[in-house]
Design an enzyme around this catalytic site. Structure first.
Site, PDB file in Angstrom:
ATOM      1  N   GLY A 199      16.110 -11.632  -2.011  1.00 48.14           N
ATOM      2  CA  GLY A 199      16.817 -11.667  -0.744  1.00 48.14           C
ATOM      3  C   GLY A 199      16.201 -10.711   0.261  1.00 48.14           C
ATOM      4  O   GLY A 199      15.257  -9.971  -0.046  1.00 48.14           O
TER       5      GLY A 199
ATOM      6  N   HIS B   3       5.569  -2.103   8.502  1.00 47.96           N
ATOM      7  CA  HIS B   3       4.937  -2.595   7.265  1.00 47.96           C
ATOM      8  C   HIS B   3       3.469  -2.170   7.208  1.00 47.96           C
ATOM      9  O   HIS B   3       2.981  -1.742   6.148  1.00 47.96           O
ATOM     10  CB  HIS B   3       5.045  -4.121   7.172  1.00 47.96           C
ATOM     11  CG  HIS B   3       6.347  -4.598   6.625  1.00 47.96           C
ATOM     12  ND1 HIS B   3       6.500  -5.009   5.326  1.00 47.96           N
ATOM     13  CD2 HIS B   3       7.556  -4.732   7.208  1.00 47.96           C
ATOM     14  CE1 HIS B   3       7.749  -5.383   5.130  1.00 47.96           C
ATOM     15  NE2 HIS B   3       8.420  -5.220   6.260  1.00 47.96           N
TER      16      HIS B   3
END
Length: 178
Positions: free
Chosen positions: A10, A50
């Site tokens: 998820g 990221h």
């Protein structure tokens, strides 16, 4: 033999962090194949975050749609390729009215023949919640689920990540990476 891998989970489950550890453990020359399309400031912040977290450990290649061609191109210089993420890739294809089923078929065919590098595919499992209330969201959910099933068949290793912990669904246990 090169073992391809599918990592599902998820949102914010820890799947990308797990996939990065797996990639770094699997090869000396890892590449990060990013599928995100930056359409707003919030997405730019996510991408920048990221990239900063990865640092110089990966060579980053951005390709929002043509994964098969990118894998072949990158595989010449890298021994492991982390693709993050398939649900963004599916979104990119849908937004451009491309045929997702055909693109998934091409990706599967490429992976079945591709042994130049280990490929680690990261994707959001979106089929665990409520049924979406609109046709586009239901189409997206259905396409993601069908994609995961096809890739789950051909990948040697499949993991589901929740709370940062990987569950082995198929293949080798990653116990040393948790």
């Amino acid at each position: 033999m090169t073992r391809h891998c599918l990592v599902l989970g998820g949102a914010r489950s820890g799947k990308t962090a797990f996939a990065e550890r797996l990639a770094l453990h699997s090869g000396a020359r890892p590449a990060y194949l990013a599928t995100a399309s930056v359409l707003d400031g919030e997405m730019q912040d996510r991408v920048s975050s990221h990239q900063a977290a990865r640092g110089a450990r990966f060579t980053t290649v951005e390709e929002p749609k043509d994964l098969s061609r990118a894998l072949v191109r990158i595989g010449a210089n890298h021994d492991v390729i982390l693709v993050d993420c398939l649900t963004l890739w599916i979104t990119n294809l849908l937004m451009d009215n491309d045929d997702v089923s055909t693109a998934v078929g091409e990706l599967c065919a490429t992976l079945l023949e591709f042994r130049q590098a280990k490929v680690i595919l990261v994707s959001n499992e979106v089929g665990l919640g409520i049924v979406p209330d609109n046709a586009m969201a239901r189409t997206f959910r259905d396409l993601a689920g069908a994609t995961h099933q096809r890739l789950g068949e051909i990948c040697e290793d499949v993991y589901f990540v929740a709370a940062g912990l990987p569950l082995t669904m198929k293949g080798e246990s990653p116990a040393s990476l948790t």
